[in-house]
Design a protein around this motif. Structure first.
Motif, PDB file in Angstrom:
ATOM      1  N   ILE A   9       0.878  -1.154   0.000  1.00 54.38           N
ATOM      2  CA  ILE A   9       0.000   0.000   0.000  1.00 54.38           C
ATOM      3  C   ILE A   9       0.920   1.209   0.000  1.00 54.38           C
ATOM      4  CG2 ILE A   9      -1.869   1.197   1.191  1.00 54.38           C
ATOM      5  CD1 ILE A   9      -2.489  -1.451   2.568  1.00 54.38           C
ATOM      6  N   PRO A  10       1.174   1.836  -1.122  1.00 55.45           N
ATOM      7  CA  PRO A  10       2.233   2.837  -1.241  1.00 55.45           C
ATOM      8  C   PRO A  10       2.208   3.923  -0.183  1.00 55.45           C
ATOM      9  CG  PRO A  10       1.332   2.308  -3.400  1.00 55.45           C
ATOM     10  CD  PRO A  10       0.479   1.609  -2.388  1.00 55.45           C
ATOM     11  N   THR A  11       1.045   4.466   0.119  1.00 55.13           N
ATOM     12  CA  THR A  11       0.984   5.581   1.060  1.00 55.13           C
ATOM     13  C   THR A  11       1.326   5.142   2.470  1.00 55.13           C
ATOM     14  OG1 THR A  11      -0.790   6.487  -0.282  1.00 55.13           O
ATOM     15  CG2 THR A  11      -0.484   7.462   1.868  1.00 55.13           C
ATOM     16  N   PHE A  12       1.143   3.859   2.784  1.00 54.38           N
ATOM     17  CA  PHE A  12       1.313   3.386   4.147  1.00 54.38           C
ATOM     18  C   PHE A  12       2.314   2.246   4.217  1.00 54.38           C
ATOM     19  CE2 PHE A  12      -3.113   4.825   3.707  1.00 54.38           C
ATOM     20  CZ  PHE A  12      -3.083   5.894   4.572  1.00 54.38           C
ATOM     21  N   SER A  13       3.443   2.371   3.545  1.00 54.59           N
ATOM     22  CA  SER A  13       4.427   1.297   3.522  1.00 54.59           C
ATOM     23  C   SER A  13       5.144   1.180   4.855  1.00 54.59           C
ATOM     24  CB  SER A  13       5.443   1.554   2.404  1.00 54.59           C
ATOM     25  OG  SER A  13       6.076   2.788   2.599  1.00 54.59           O
ATOM     26  N   LEU A  14       5.667  -0.003   5.116  1.00 61.50           N
ATOM     27  CA  LEU A  14       6.457  -0.252   6.319  1.00 61.50           C
ATOM     28  C   LEU A  14       7.899  -0.453   5.904  1.00 61.50           C
ATOM     29  CD1 LEU A  14       6.394  -0.805   9.391  1.00 61.50           C
ATOM     30  CD2 LEU A  14       6.193  -3.223   8.822  1.00 61.50           C
ATOM     31  N   TYR A  15       8.793   0.390   6.378  1.00 62.67           N
ATOM     32  CA  TYR A  15      10.201   0.317   6.016  1.00 62.67           C
ATOM     33  C   TYR A  15      10.954  -0.511   7.043  1.00 62.67           C
ATOM     34  CZ  TYR A  15       9.155   4.092   2.784  1.00 62.67           C
ATOM     35  OH  TYR A  15       8.642   4.839   1.764  1.00 62.67           O
ATOM     36  N   SER A  21      12.998  -9.137   7.835  1.00 59.60           N
ATOM     37  CA  SER A  21      12.173  -9.645   6.745  1.00 59.60           C
ATOM     38  C   SER A  21      11.097  -8.635   6.397  1.00 59.60           C
ATOM     39  CB  SER A  21      11.511 -10.970   7.180  1.00 59.60           C
ATOM     40  OG  SER A  21      10.724 -10.774   8.324  1.00 59.60           O
ATOM     41  N   ALA A  22      10.847  -8.472   5.105  1.00 64.59           N
ATOM     42  CA  ALA A  22       9.825  -7.527   4.669  1.00 64.59           C
ATOM     43  C   ALA A  22       8.457  -7.998   5.142  1.00 64.59           C
ATOM     44  CB  ALA A  22       9.843  -7.429   3.145  1.00 64.59           C
ATOM     45  N   THR A  23       7.612  -7.066   5.515  1.00 67.25           N
ATOM     46  CA  THR A  23       6.302  -7.436   6.032  1.00 67.25           C
ATOM     47  C   THR A  23       5.279  -6.380   5.668  1.00 67.25           C
ATOM     48  OG1 THR A  23       5.047  -7.956   8.030  1.00 67.25           O
ATOM     49  CG2 THR A  23       6.762  -6.308   8.250  1.00 67.25           C
ATOM     50  N   MET A  24       4.040  -6.761   5.582  1.00 68.02           N
ATOM     51  CA  MET A  24       2.980  -5.814   5.270  1.00 68.02           C
ATOM     52  C   MET A  24       2.711  -4.911   6.473  1.00 68.02           C
ATOM     53  SD  MET A  24       0.217  -8.222   3.328  1.00 68.02           S
ATOM     54  CE  MET A  24      -0.969  -6.888   3.266  1.00 68.02           C
ATOM     55  N   PRO A 176       0.611  -0.658  17.125  1.00 69.61           N
ATOM     56  CA  PRO A 176       0.440   0.305  16.031  1.00 69.61           C
ATOM     57  C   PRO A 176       0.553  -0.333  14.651  1.00 69.61           C
ATOM     58  CG  PRO A 176       2.649   0.450  16.911  1.00 69.61           C
ATOM     59  CD  PRO A 176       1.895  -0.474  17.817  1.00 69.61           C
ATOM     60  N   SER A 177      -0.172   0.227  13.707  1.00 67.68           N
ATOM     61  CA  SER A 177      -0.018  -0.167  12.311  1.00 67.68           C
ATOM     62  C   SER A 177       0.372   1.059  11.504  1.00 67.68           C
ATOM     63  CB  SER A 177      -1.330  -0.761  11.768  1.00 67.68           C
ATOM     64  OG  SER A 177      -2.362   0.211  11.792  1.00 67.68           O
ATOM     65  N   LEU A 178       0.750   0.848  10.251  1.00 69.70           N
ATOM     66  CA  LEU A 178       1.025   1.938   9.313  1.00 69.70           C
ATOM     67  C   LEU A 178       2.222   2.805   9.682  1.00 69.70           C
ATOM     68  CD1 LEU A 178      -2.700   3.018   8.775  1.00 69.70           C
ATOM     69  CD2 LEU A 178      -1.384   1.329   7.494  1.00 69.70           C
ATOM     70  N   LEU A 179       3.057   2.339  10.582  1.00 63.82           N
ATOM     71  CA  LEU A 179       4.274   3.086  10.890  1.00 63.82           C
ATOM     72  C   LEU A 179       5.345   2.783   9.845  1.00 63.82           C
ATOM     73  CD1 LEU A 179       4.742   2.674  14.762  1.00 63.82           C
ATOM     74  CD2 LEU A 179       4.016   4.718  13.522  1.00 63.82           C
ATOM     75  N   PHE A 207       3.654  -4.557  13.460  1.00 65.79           N
ATOM     76  CA  PHE A 207       4.723  -4.117  14.356  1.00 65.79           C
ATOM     77  C   PHE A 207       5.375  -5.355  14.975  1.00 65.79           C
ATOM     78  CE2 PHE A 207       6.287  -1.886  18.312  1.00 65.79           C
ATOM     79  CZ  PHE A 207       7.126  -1.006  17.647  1.00 65.79           C
ATOM     80  N   PRO A 208       6.147  -6.094  14.158  1.00 68.59           N
ATOM     81  CA  PRO A 208       6.700  -7.387  14.577  1.00 68.59           C
ATOM     82  C   PRO A 208       7.817  -7.269  15.611  1.00 68.59           C
ATOM     83  CG  PRO A 208       7.590  -6.758  12.454  1.00 68.59           C
ATOM     84  CD  PRO A 208       6.543  -5.730  12.785  1.00 68.59           C
ATOM     85  N   ILE A 209       8.249  -8.413  16.092  1.00 70.22           N
ATOM     86  CA  ILE A 209       9.282  -8.484  17.124  1.00 70.22           C
ATOM     87  C   ILE A 209      10.532  -7.708  16.710  1.00 70.22           C
ATOM     88  CG2 ILE A 209      10.825 -10.026  18.377  1.00 70.22           C
ATOM     89  CD1 ILE A 209       7.967 -10.241  19.315  1.00 70.22           C
TER      90      ILE A 209
END
Length: 268
Positions: A9-15, A21-24, A176-179, A207-209
């Motif tokens: 989701i481009p506007t709300f990506s997680l860096y 590991s990459a995650t949504m 939290p999400s969308l950070l 917001f993984p470990i």
């Protein structure tokens, strides 16, 4: 700056850092959970032209302090949020849930598994939601409120945005999400003076470990105050929509609330 891997989701990506590991930034738990039992005792009032749910303590309480409750995508209609606001009021803080969710996800969609969250997010960007929060904050300041604490759940990551601008004095965020990680964490440390509490959990795609550990590292020298609580056996959404029939989830939901109330009593 650390590399950005990808964005569903481009506007709300997680860096993420290259070694994470990459995650949504969203997961099915953002639109699932359990409706809690109870009868809200607050009232609906208009603040700054915005409808708000207001939970007011009984008896005397500090009129110059307010908790701004930033609910998840189900908005004010979800009874769970109103019950939590009432609980904060029982701890001595006037608590306000602004109606900043323009189009609340129907509670009936909880666990349905087919709600189009991506489209919903496209209709609830910062350009839509942030001005609503700013109107409420401005109105509270005009009424003489000098200390505002904000607590956010999932989509309530706007606690971070308010803290970036020092529009609030104290911050609490639960799952939290969308950070943008680590960008938002680094920005918080650089810009905000608001003591921060994060209520985290064992299973949390947004917001993984790894992100939790990174937050501890980044906030390690944050002079205004930082703490992260961790609740084993809990998943994303536990603090507001958790299944209370599960002992670990019940303990997590109650523990995160107690930690939040304690944080406000200590810093607000």
């Amino acid at each position: 700056m650390l590399d950005a891997h990808f964005s569903t989701i481009p506007t709300f990506s997680l860096y993420l850092q290259p070694n994470l590991s990459a995650t949504m930034s969203l997961c099915s738990k953002c639109v699932s959970g359990v409706t809690h039992e109870g009868t809200p005792t607050g009232t609906l009032e208009t603040i700054g032209g915005i409808q708000c749910y207001v939970a007011t303590p009984e008896g005397d309480y500090p009129k110059d302090k307010v908790i701004l409750f930033l609910c998840d995508i189900f908005g004010i209609p979800l009874v769970n949020s109103k019950l939590l606001a009432d609980d904060f009021a029982k701890n001595g803080f006037k608590t306000i849930i602004p109606d900043y969710i323009v189009e609340p996800v129907p509670v009936a969609e909880m666990d349905a598994g087919n709600y189009d969250v991506v489209s919903w997010l496209g209709r609830h960007g910062p350009e839509v939601t942030r001005p609503i929060l700013d109107n409420v904050v401005a109105a509270l300041r005009a009424e003489g409120v000098s200390s505002i604490g904000a607590t956010g759940y999932c989509f309530g990551r706007y606690v971070f945005d308010l803290a970036f601008d020092n529009a609030i004095e104290v911050a609490v965020i639960s799952h939290p999400s969308l950070l943008k990680i680590p960008v938002d964490l680094e920005k918080y440390v650089a810009a905000s003076k608001a003591p921060l509490l994060i209520n985290s959990c064992e299973i949390d795609i947004p917001f993984p470990i790894e992100a939790q550990a990174l937050a501890d590292k980044i906030f390690g020298s944050f002079e205004y105050g930082y703490k992260r609580e961790y609740f084993e056996g809990c998943e994303h959404g536990f603090a507001v929509r958790g299944d209370l029939s599960d002992p670990k989830v019940k303990a997590g939901k109650e523990g995160s609330f107690k930690a939040s109330a304690k944080w406000f009593k200590q810093h607000l």
